[in-house]
Design a protein around this motif. Structure first.
Motif, PDB file in Angstrom:
ATOM      1  N   UNK A  93     -18.710  15.851  42.963  1.00 16.89           N
ATOM      2  CA  UNK A  93     -18.993  16.289  41.597  1.00 16.89           C
ATOM      3  C   UNK A  93     -17.949  15.743  40.636  1.00 16.89           C
ATOM      4  N   UNK A  94     -18.313  15.748  39.373  1.00 16.32           N
ATOM      5  CA  UNK A  94     -17.456  15.220  38.316  1.00 16.32           C
ATOM      6  C   UNK A  94     -16.804  16.390  37.597  1.00 16.32           C
ATOM      7  N   UNK A  95     -15.487  16.325  37.435  1.00 18.18           N
ATOM      8  CA  UNK A  95     -14.746  17.346  36.710  1.00 18.18           C
ATOM      9  C   UNK A  95     -14.448  16.804  35.312  1.00 18.18           C
ATOM     10  N   UNK A  96     -14.963  17.494  34.313  1.00 12.18           N
ATOM     11  CA  UNK A  96     -14.619  17.139  32.937  1.00 12.18           C
ATOM     12  C   UNK A  96     -13.343  17.867  32.565  1.00 12.18           C
ATOM     13  N   UNK A  97     -12.336  17.143  32.229  1.00 13.26           N
ATOM     14  CA  UNK A  97     -11.062  17.762  31.888  1.00 13.26           C
ATOM     15  C   UNK A  97     -10.355  16.917  30.831  1.00 13.26           C
ATOM     16  N   UNK A  98      -9.267  17.482  30.353  1.00 16.60           N
ATOM     17  CA  UNK A  98      -8.464  16.792  29.348  1.00 16.60           C
ATOM     18  C   UNK A  98      -7.261  16.145  30.021  1.00 16.60           C
ATOM     19  N   UNK A  99      -7.211  14.841  29.919  1.00 19.65           N
ATOM     20  CA  UNK A  99      -6.015  14.154  30.397  1.00 19.65           C
ATOM     21  C   UNK A  99      -4.876  14.400  29.411  1.00 19.65           C
ATOM     22  N   UNK A 100      -3.661  14.501  29.917  1.00 25.12           N
ATOM     23  CA  UNK A 100      -2.520  14.831  29.071  1.00 25.12           C
ATOM     24  C   UNK A 100      -2.178  13.720  28.098  1.00 25.12           C
ATOM     25  N   UNK A 101      -2.636  12.528  28.396  1.00 26.24           N
ATOM     26  CA  UNK A 101      -2.202  11.427  27.551  1.00 26.24           C
ATOM     27  C   UNK A 101      -0.763  11.072  27.893  1.00 26.24           C
ATOM     28  N   UNK A 102       0.159  11.722  27.223  1.00 28.25           N
ATOM     29  CA  UNK A 102       1.573  11.553  27.529  1.00 28.25           C
ATOM     30  C   UNK A 102       2.061  12.798  28.265  1.00 28.25           C
ATOM     31  N   UNK A 103       2.407  12.640  29.533  1.00 28.35           N
ATOM     32  CA  UNK A 103       2.930  13.777  30.293  1.00 28.35           C
ATOM     33  C   UNK A 103       4.264  14.236  29.709  1.00 28.35           C
ATOM     34  N   UNK A 104       5.033  13.310  29.144  1.00 30.53           N
ATOM     35  CA  UNK A 104       6.318  13.682  28.522  1.00 30.53           C
ATOM     36  C   UNK A 104       6.089  14.628  27.351  1.00 30.53           C
ATOM     37  N   UNK A 105       5.075  14.331  26.542  1.00 29.42           N
ATOM     38  CA  UNK A 105       4.755  15.196  25.426  1.00 29.42           C
ATOM     39  C   UNK A 105       4.374  16.604  25.875  1.00 29.42           C
ATOM     40  N   UNK A 106       3.542  16.672  26.942  1.00 29.30           N
ATOM     41  CA  UNK A 106       3.106  17.982  27.432  1.00 29.30           C
ATOM     42  C   UNK A 106       4.290  18.793  27.947  1.00 29.30           C
ATOM     43  N   UNK A 107       5.105  18.156  28.765  1.00 31.78           N
ATOM     44  CA  UNK A 107       6.228  18.902  29.328  1.00 31.78           C
ATOM     45  C   UNK A 107       7.318  19.161  28.272  1.00 31.78           C
ATOM     46  N   UNK A 108       7.403  18.353  27.223  1.00 34.01           N
ATOM     47  CA  UNK A 108       8.321  18.645  26.116  1.00 34.01           C
ATOM     48  C   UNK A 108       7.886  19.901  25.370  1.00 34.01           C
ATOM     49  N   UNK A 109       6.588  20.037  25.169  1.00 38.78           N
ATOM     50  CA  UNK A 109       6.052  21.248  24.517  1.00 38.78           C
ATOM     51  C   UNK A 109       6.356  22.477  25.360  1.00 38.78           C
ATOM     52  N   UNK A 110       6.043  22.373  26.679  1.00 37.96           N
ATOM     53  CA  UNK A 110       6.310  23.509  27.564  1.00 37.96           C
ATOM     54  C   UNK A 110       7.809  23.770  27.666  1.00 37.96           C
ATOM     55  N   UNK A 111       8.578  22.713  27.751  1.00 40.95           N
ATOM     56  CA  UNK A 111      10.035  22.883  27.880  1.00 40.95           C
ATOM     57  C   UNK A 111      10.649  23.560  26.663  1.00 40.95           C
ATOM     58  N   UNK A 112      10.158  23.205  25.505  1.00 47.12           N
ATOM     59  CA  UNK A 112      10.684  23.841  24.287  1.00 47.12           C
ATOM     60  C   UNK A 112      10.341  25.329  24.256  1.00 47.12           C
ATOM     61  N   UNK A 113       9.109  25.649  24.650  1.00 49.51           N
ATOM     62  CA  UNK A 113       8.729  27.069  24.737  1.00 49.51           C
ATOM     63  C   UNK A 113       9.613  27.786  25.740  1.00 49.51           C
ATOM     64  N   UNK A 114       9.814  27.144  26.888  1.00 47.31           N
ATOM     65  CA  UNK A 114      10.656  27.759  27.914  1.00 47.31           C
ATOM     66  C   UNK A 114      12.088  27.945  27.454  1.00 47.31           C
ATOM     67  N   UNK A 115      12.603  26.977  26.710  1.00 49.31           N
ATOM     68  CA  UNK A 115      13.974  27.075  26.209  1.00 49.31           C
ATOM     69  C   UNK A 115      14.133  28.287  25.277  1.00 49.31           C
ATOM     70  N   UNK A 116      13.170  28.450  24.385  1.00 48.59           N
ATOM     71  CA  UNK A 116      13.224  29.603  23.474  1.00 48.59           C
ATOM     72  C   UNK A 116      13.069  30.911  24.248  1.00 48.59           C
ATOM     73  N   UNK A 117      12.231  30.908  25.255  1.00 51.89           N
ATOM     74  CA  UNK A 117      12.015  32.123  26.043  1.00 51.89           C
ATOM     75  C   UNK A 117      13.294  32.505  26.779  1.00 51.89           C
ATOM     76  N   UNK A 118      13.970  31.516  27.369  1.00 46.56           N
ATOM     77  CA  UNK A 118      15.220  31.803  28.082  1.00 46.56           C
ATOM     78  C   UNK A 118      16.287  32.318  27.100  1.00 46.56           C
TER      79      UNK A 118
END
Length: 866
Positions: free
Chosen positions: A747-772
């Protein structure tokens, strides 16, 4: 002395000329002595008398297998060998052939259009269907019956026949053709079907009115293929007819993909043990269908052997030599047999001629006498212990192949052969004039002239076209016959179809009537080594066995076969996948987290419910905005936090549904910005708590550095950083919709590719930094004295938030397909609910259910623990 070329050929080829003992040879090297006039050519050995003969202006020879065996004796070389002579029972069908030749000649002699004024004669011999006798007959026909046939200075061929009709078998015909060919004596066979005889290099004077076995072999192979039989047995006569015919059939069968389990040869002169061995092979075989390319006499012996013991039913496919022989129909266990026969015909007047046997005619012919005595079981002359024919015998009551004129298949071939020779003689000796046709019966013609004219003949007789191609063969047409059992239990030949080799490829063969099979069944029998492999499987040959023996293996995953007996499976295209039967490629089902499925509905419900909860909380706070507990907890940041939580709940909805270019960019950026806004508010509230208690210390003036304006600037600044990160991400390499074809093959999975994995993990990392950071400050402020220290609530909320997002990372990486999106939504909802419940639930509980605690006095009481 010189000897003429013809004399040399007669001496060397035939060995029939001798010099008179009184002749004196003077070889002077200059010419022929005057004494050469006494040279005479004599027939050597014993003259073979014809079975039937009549003199005429031109003689036509005939050779038929009236008997099927030859009397043999052991020679001791002390006396001259006995003449070759036939023995055994007379063959009624062959007798009919010879009589049909006589009928045709008499009909021509009575004709006013063909050879008018000329009388044809005939010399018909019994060849016993054996080569030694056939060769002797050919030599006899080449020289005539006169004991001395050369008396002049020119070795003439006065005794030579114009042409020969026969023989009834391929092997004797080959032998005769090799004798007759050097003298250019045409031979027109009615039943010799060996394809080898079409070779004009070896048999230049051979013609036939019956089609070559090459056509029959092709027709038999197409017949077997038509009914889907791929596993057959093969039986042949051990003769030129059987060996060459079977070789042609096997070659055609290989081209059609037919396999042969066994191929056995038989001959009527074979020892009984060999016939038994062949019969045992047929009994033990697994092939239901047996193709028999045999002469009628050989097949008769084999079927007699098979009839001695019961054996599994077999379907016989017969060559025309035996399958249309009426004498073979007595073998009832062969009911259902099919094969090709020469087309039926009608010869007016022939039956009356065959039945016109007066006692004087019978007594004048040894062959007719033998036939008469065998048919009526009496003797024309008195012998010991045997009855004498009394004259009451009526030939019209006989039921034998001799009197059977219902079909006249091969008999018509004899009839056409005689007429072909007559037309050739006519064209050689007759001239068409205005008033009539004039024929010169005194014209001396050579056999070579008849040979040339035979190549050109093209006429119709009784509606039957007669002509020869460059190989001396006629147009190949056959009837498809079926042995069908009547209600009375007898077997009869039924014509069920036709084959015409002159028609275009694919249209030669047709069936226009129902067939009956073995044991009266109407279902086509099955004869295969292995059952057909259905679509969805492939053929794998069994080691050491023919190509028709194979196993059927299912196609590998992702591959199909859409045809029966497919040798290979082939893969589907990337976006297709085999169905359950693996015989067709279907579009792969497209999978994504949908609002219509249970998981999507549950997550959407929690998302909307969480947003409603945040709005309700905001409404409660707004309704009690003047109350001490609301004012004491920085109401402005509280409302901004509730607004951001509402957006966090709602942004999870962007993850549900089919991904599109806009939804992929929105879901990640909205999630990142709203959570940073949320974390900024929490961080601001935590700093306010710390600064508020520090401001109570003597001489502290810290709150002026973190008033409402500074709090707003902090939230905006921290959020702006995330906005910048998201903007860079979207500009450089944004997320985009993609079809995932690797996670699941089916089967085919329709999903969103991250494009730039650095961008995705930068967004998550910034959220995590504020949370910590929030978590650390909240831990520092958790023990500050107050009945309602908000730092404790923030500590618990940050603890939950961090735990959720720490566990999110491995879950996100390992979750397949749409569950990756579900994990992300779950993390958003879980952390959002954690913040909402931990920070606002205790306050709402006091506001709504314990209003007595919602006082400034209670809040400022440091001796009581909230």
């Amino acid at each position: 002395m010189e000897i003429t070329a013809l004399s040399i050929s007669l001496i060397l080829s035939l060995g029939l000329c001798e010099l008179n003992s009184a002749l004196a040879l003077n070889v002077s090297g200059a010419g022929v002595s005057s004494e050469a006039a006494s040279l005479k050519c004599k027939l050597q050995g014993t003259t073979r008398l014809p079975a039937f003969s009549v003199d005429g202006d031109y003689i036509i020879g005939g050779a038929f297998s009236i008997h099927y065996n030859m009397h043999t004796v052991e020679n001791n070389y002390t006396y001259m060998p006995e003449p070759l002579r036939c023995k055994g029972s007379i063959i009624p069908r062959e007798l009919q052939f010879s009589r049909a030749m006589i009928f045709a000649i008499e009909e021509i002699n009575n004709s006013t259009e063909l050879l008018p004024g000329i009388r044809l004669g005939y010399q018909i011999y019994d060849s016993c269907a054996l080569v030694p006798v056939a060769v002797h007959v050919a030599l006899q026909l080449s020289n005539g019956l006169d004991p001395v046939f050369y008396t002049g200075d020119n070795c003439s061929q006065s005794g030579m026949v114009m042409a020969v009709v026969g023989e009834s078998g391929s092997t004797p015909s080959i032998s005769m053709s090799r004798v007759l060919g050097p003298f250019n004596i045409p031979q027109v066979s009615h039943l010799a079907t060996c394809a080898c005889l079409s070779d004009k290099q070896q048999y230049p004077s051979f013609f036939r009115t019956i089609p070559s076995d090459q056509f029959q072999a092709d027709a038999l192979a197409k017949l077997v293929k038509h009914f889907g039989w791929t596993w057959i047995g093969a039986v042949r006569s051990d003769s030129d007819y059987g060996n060459n015919g079977m070789a042609s059939f096997l070659a055609a069968a290989r081209r059609e993909g037919i396999c042969v389990e066994y191929s056995e040869a038989i001959h009527r002169s074979s020892q009984t043990g060999r016939i038994q061995r062949v019969a045992d092979v047929i009994r033990r075989s697994t092939a239901m269908v047996v193709v028999a390319f045999t002469a009628s006499g050989d097949m008769k012996i084999l079927l007699e052997e098979l009839s001695l013991e019961p054996f599994p039913p077999r379907l016989w496919i017969g060559s025309e030599s035996w399958v249309t022989d009426p004498d073979m129909l007595r073998f009832s266990f062969c009911a259902g047999a099919i094969g090709f026969g020469i087309e039926q015909s009608v010869i007016p007047g022939l039956r009356d001629f065959l039945l016109d046997l007066s006692p004087s005619k019978v007594a004048a012919s040894p062959q007719l006498t033998e036939f008469w005595e065998d048919a009526f079981n009496c003797r024309l002359k008195k012998t010991t212990n045997e009855s004498v024919c009394d004259g009451s015998e009526d030939i019209q009551t006989l039921q034998t192949p001799y009197t059977d004129t219902s079909q006249l298949r091969i008999t018509n071939m004899v009839y056409k052969a005689v007429y072909a020779i007559a037309h050739a003689i006519h064209n050689a000796v007759c001239q068409e004039r205005k008033s009539a046709t004039h024929c010169d019966k005194f014209s001396r013609i050579e056999s070579e002239e008849i040979l040339m004219q035979l190549k050109k003949v093209h006429f119709s007789q009784n509606g039957y076209d007669v002509s020869f191609d460059a190989n001396g063969d006629p147009v190949a047409t056959y009837e498809l016959v079926n042995w069908q059992k009547t209600e009375g239990g007898n077997i009869e030949l039924v014509t069920v179809g036709h084959y015409d080799a002159s028609l275009p490829v694919g249209r030669e063969f047709r069936i226009n009537r129902n067939l009956t099979w073995v044991e009266g069944s109407t279902q086509v029998p099955v004869s295969v080594c292995s059952e057909s492999c259905p679509p969805g499987t492939r053929k794998v040959l069994q080691k050491g066995k023919p190509i028709c023996c194979y196993d059927c293996l299912p196609c590998p995953e992702g591959e199909i076969s859409n045809a029966t007996d497919s040798p290979d499976c082939f893969p589907c295209l990337k976006e297709f996948w085999p169905n359950a039967e693996r015989d067709a490629c279907l579009p792969k089902p497209v999978e994504f987290l949908s609002f219509n499925e249970v998981l999507g509905i549950i997550l959407a419900s929690f998302s909307v419910g969480g947003a409603c909860l945040a709005i309700i909380t905001a409404a409660v706070f707004y309704r009690h905005r003047t109350s001490p507990i609301v004012r004491a907890n920085n109401s402005e940041l509280s409302f901004l936090l509730l607004f951001s939580l509402t957006l966090c709940f709602l942004c999870s909805l962007t993850f549900i549904g089919a991904p599109s270019e806009w939804s992929c960019m929105l879901r990640h950026t909205a999630f990142g910005i709203t959570f940073v806004l949320c974390m900024s508010c929490v961080l601001g509230k935590t700093i306010v708590v710390l600064m508020a208690f520090r401001a109570t210390l003597p001489g502290s003036n810290v709150m002026k550095w973190f008033g409402p304006t500074q709090q707003r600037m902090t939230v905006v600044s921290l959020t702006l950083v995330q906005v910048i990160i998201c903007t860079i991400w979207l500009v450089l390499n944004p997320p985009f919709p993609v079809k995932n074809l690797t996670t699941y093959k089916e089967r085919i999975i329709l999903e969103c590719a991250l494009g730039s994995a650095v961008g995705f993990w930068a967004v998550l990392g910034y959220i995590g930094l504020l949370a910590v950071f929030c978590f650390v400050l909240a831990v520092l402020a958790r023990k500050l004295p107050d009945n309602f220290n908000e730092a404790k609530l923030i500590t618990f909320s940050m603890l939950i938030f961090c735990a959720v997002w720490i566990t999110f990372i491995p879950a996100y990486v390992s979750s397949p397909g749409k569950f990756t999106v579900a994990v992300e939504i779950f993390a958003i909802l879980a952390s959002s609910f954690g913040l909402t419940l931990c920070i606002f639930a205790p306050k709402c509980f006091i506001i709504l259910f314990e209003p007595e605690k919602n006082t400034k006095k209670h809040l400022m009481n440091k001796n009581q623990s909230g």
